[in-house]
Design an enzyme around this catalytic site. Structure first.
Site, PDB file in Angstrom:
ATOM      1  N   SER A 169      -3.620   1.102  -1.822  1.00 53.52           N
ATOM      2  CA  SER A 169      -3.188   0.106  -0.835  1.00 53.52           C
ATOM      3  C   SER A 169      -3.105  -1.278  -1.445  1.00 53.52           C
ATOM      4  O   SER A 169      -2.298  -2.114  -1.013  1.00 53.52           O
ATOM      5  CB  SER A 169      -4.178   0.044   0.336  1.00 53.52           C
ATOM      6  N   HIS A 198      -7.708  -4.868   6.416  1.00 51.38           N
ATOM      7  CA  HIS A 198      -6.811  -4.200   5.483  1.00 51.38           C
ATOM      8  C   HIS A 198      -5.467  -4.928   5.385  1.00 51.38           C
ATOM      9  O   HIS A 198      -5.019  -5.303   4.308  1.00 51.38           O
ATOM     10  CB  HIS A 198      -6.605  -2.748   5.921  1.00 51.38           C
ATOM     11  N   ASP A 243       1.113  -2.502   8.589  1.00 54.23           N
ATOM     12  CA  ASP A 243      -0.302  -2.294   8.292  1.00 54.23           C
ATOM     13  C   ASP A 243      -1.113  -2.524   9.555  1.00 54.23           C
ATOM     14  O   ASP A 243      -0.621  -2.262  10.662  1.00 54.23           O
ATOM     15  CB  ASP A 243      -0.736  -3.219   7.151  1.00 54.23           C
TER      16      ASP A 243
END
Length: 759
Positions: free
Chosen positions: A537, A224, A148
């Site tokens: 996600s 994220h 990620d």
């Protein structure tokens, strides 16, 4: 914020990737170069140093000197397979592609990121003395690889209180970098932290297109990766909320598991996640000893085929799965239209997103005492004001002063016109009637609230039939429990599978709406270190945490067996027994193209009774059935000679998936499935079929008897249609039951009397 979010090969495994257009001066002439991936297949040497040396020799023979070879090479892939990424001109790439040991050369491409009550909702309360969470010891010592955008290591979600020593099998590392000290920031929870950026630079190591605000280390700037990692395996943190909502204890799905972060996504102007970095990270993760990999990354449509040279996630996942490492990927955030699901290879566990049984709604009380519960959350003082309706933003004149303005909008661009006028006219609030979106929007201070068109029509009618319409806007409240129906999120990618319509995608669904987890404190609204995010996600690491628990109690199960356990035990209803529906342009009951097998049910997945197993050879036969040529299949194989497909080639219907999807039914078809008993040794399973509308299903045999000598049994399914014209997809199910286990696979069948005819 919604963002989305291979295996070892032998003599013919080749990689793909890395395009960065650069101008390089060589020999006094400007020359355009790109990062290319040269895929060589199976390793020649067990020693990684010798493998890299062979890559440099190949480049030296191409470029003419050791110096040029050393400056050109970006990555050496030397663990799960052999290959390298290097700065090459198009002419050089073409020349090296003709080398007899080279399987394939491809340029780099870019992927995108796909973006508590979650685990209690799924039946995994840490206060319950029984169940998967306890049996798995909270995922103790399972290692989750997270590809990620990096990690915020100071987050309390990565504290290592109560954890034992790092597992001895771990071979990875923490790498120092900007504002990242491996001795300080890695611990017994965050045991690995690597970052990959070489292919983003020009050959002269300048102009990576990474802004100065990004951290040149495993520390993340994009909010994220931290959210994803903490959702999968974050430690217990109490008194957490996001924007004052969702107060409680937050944790990951497997709070006892270890986390290894591989930063492959960067804050850049022209693409976040480079394929050369993704494939290198997957190669390292295999060698490091991770037990599973979660990747909340994908590409916008069109979807790439399983063996497409640009589909690095598919290639890398095949390598991993061949090594016994399950790979989970996000189904993408391009729903709700059909054919929008991503990461469609059958060896990947593809995850869809659902809502939870919790939402934060703003009460809107009209002057006639009707109260509407707005979709968005307002935090602020109570507002009591007159109501007015406008068709366009330019109708907000001085007459709107002190009033709440209601408007119908169809695009996000219209919002800015209203907002820019809002302060000028000194209105008290804005209410937008618009399409439903599954993203938590919080309006703090200024009342800017969204409702759906039905609610908007109710308010419009009240305004038109009342001489002095008024409204009271109260601060948002939290709704929990069965009142809040579970649905597949509007943004979640939908099937059918665009590339291999015989393969059901997505595979499974999990909560991915307003998921509270760790974030970077630099993100607006996440100053306390936690934030509510939505996206596939977020759903993907939820399932990754559950797979970590399953690996802890069933370490010998293959990736396919783990996927089968998830799919065959999933639920088509929410935890309160209510049907799950699908959010979109119109609402409908969810079907397999929305959520695969259904909503994940972790406690049942731990004891599925039977599993539909498959391995690398099964996937190769599927690629043969898909009419891919043998050279391409060899690239994604573990053999050192050209792979030969059987003659005749097998049927795509016979891949041993925990689902049956028939996209082109005209004449009767017969297919085979095989189940492996992982439950009580002496078991008898009876058949229960719910056929799709207008479809006849015949199964032989209709009883399966297992004992100490019989662990696997096959059955044949014959499917025929009564439809006389091309139909839509109809859905059903096939279940084997022994009275305590219900092993259910979804059926998706479409009649095509005239193939490819659509009107």
């Amino acid at each position: 914020r919604k963002k989305m979010s291979s295996q070892v090969s032998w003599l013919v495994f080749w990689v793909m990737i890395v395009v960065v257009i650069l101008n390089i001066v060589e020999g006094g002439a400007d020359e355009e170069t790109k990062v290319h991936i040269v895929y060589l297949g199976e390793k020649e040497h067990n020693d990684p140093k010798l493998e890299t040396a062979s890559h440099l020799r190949m480049l030296e023979s191409l470029l003419g000197s050791k110096k040029d070879a050393s400056e050109s090479i970006v990555h050496s892939y030397r663990h799960g397979f052999s290959g390298f990424a290097a700065h090459l001109t198009d002419a050089q790439a073409k020349k090296i592609s003709e080398h007899p040991n080279v399987v394939q050369v491809t340029p780099n491409v870019y992927y995108e990121l796909q973006t508590t009550r979650t685990f209690d909702y799924l039946g995994l309360s840490h206060s319950t003395p029984k169940g998967l969470l306890r049996d798995a010891k909270m995922g103790e010592d399972v290692i989750i690889g997270v590809l990620d955008s990096g990690v915020w290591p100071e987050s309390e979600s990565f504290n290592d209180k109560g954890l034992g020593p790092i597992p001895k099998r771990w071979k990875g590392m923490c790498i120092d970098g900007e504002d990242f000290d491996s001795k300080k920031h890695c611990n017994k929870k965050l045991i690995g932290a690597r970052y990959y950026m070489e292919s983003l630079f020009r050959k002269n190591k300048t102009d990576s297109r990474i802004p100065d605000t990004e951290y040149m280390s495993a520390r993340e700037k994009l909010p994220h990766g931290t959210h994803v990692a903490s959702t999968a395996a974050g430690s217990f943190v109490s008194n957490v909320s996001a924007n004052g909502f969702g107060v409680g204890t937050v944790r990951g799905g497997a709070p006892g598991a270890r986390i290894a972060v591989y930063k492959v996504c960067w804050q850049r102007r022209d693409g976040s996640c480079a394929s050369a970095e993704i494939i290198k990270a997957m190669d390292d993760a295999i060698a490091d000893g991770v037990d599973l990999i979660t990747i909340s990354i994908g590409r916008p449509n069109p979807t790439l085929s399983e063996i497409d040279a640009y589909n690095q996630i598919s290639y890398g996942a095949f390598h991993a799965v061949a090594n016994g490492i399950p790979v989970l990927s996000a189904g993408g955030n391009f729903g709700p239209n059909d054919y929008t699901v991503q990461n469609i290879a059958p060896w990947i566990i593809t995850v869809a997103a659902t809502s939870l049984d919790r939402w934060y709604s703003t009460p809107l009380t009209l002057g006639n005492n009707i109260t509407l519960m707005a979709r968005s959350a307002y935090k602020g003082s109570e507002i009591q004001a007159e109501l007015m309706f406008v068709y366009r933003a330019n109708e907000m004149t001085s007459a709107a002063k002190g009033k709440v303005v209601v408007a119908f909008i169809t695009t996000d661009n219209e919002v800015m016109d209203y907002v820019s006028t809002f302060s000028t006219v000194e209105a008290s609030g804005l209410i937008f009637a618009t399409k439903r979106e599954d993203d938590l929007k919080v309006s703090e201070g200024m009342a800017m609230i969204t409702i759906d068109y039905e609610q908007g029509a109710t308010i419009f009618k009240y305004i038109r039939t009342t001489s002095s319409p008024t409204i009271k806007i109260s601060s948002a409240i939290t709704l929990n429990g069965p009142l809040v129906a579970t649905k597949v999120a509007e943004f979640s990618g939908r099937g059918p599978n665009t590339i291999s319509p015989y393969v059901l995608k997505p595979d499974i669904a999990a909560p991915g709406v307003a998921i509270v987890a760790a974030s970077t404190p630099e993100k607006m609204g996440a100053e306390d270190g936690f934030y509510a995010e939505s996206g596939t996600s977020m759903a993907t690491p939820v399932v990754a945490g559950l797979v970590a628990l399953l690996r802890a109690v069933h370490p010998d199960w293959s990736p396919a067996a783990l996927k089968s356990a998830l799919v065959t035990t999933a639920s088509q209803t929410d935890p309160y027994g209510e049907p799950i529906f699908s959010e979109g342009l119109t609402r409908k009951l969810a079907d397999p193209f929305d959520f695969g097998g259904g909503l994940v049910n972790p406690n049942k997945a731990a004891d599925p009774g039977l599993v539909y197993d498959a391995g690398a050879e099964d996937y190769r036969l599927f690629l043969c059935a898909s009419n891919y040529d043998e050279v391409h299949i060899t690239r994604i194989s573990r053999i050192n000679t050209l792979y030969r497909c059987p003659s005749p080639r097998p049927s795509m219907l016979d891949l041993n998936l925990p689902s049956i999807t028939i996209p082109f039914l005209k004449e009767d078809v017969t297919l085979t499935r095989t189940v492996t008993n992982v439950g009580p040794v002496d078991s008898v399973y009876k058949l229960v079929v719910e056929p799709p509308l207008g479809i006849k299903i015949s199964v032989t045999p209709n009883t399966l008897l297992f004992n100490s000598n019989v662990k696997k049994l096959s059955f044949k399914v014959t499917v025929s249609t009564t439809h006389k014209a091309n139909s839509i997809y109809y859905f059903g199910s096939l279940t084997w039951t022994d009275g305590s286990h219900n092993v259910t696979i979804p059926l998706s069948v479409r009649t095509q009397m005239l193939k490819y005819f659509s009107y």
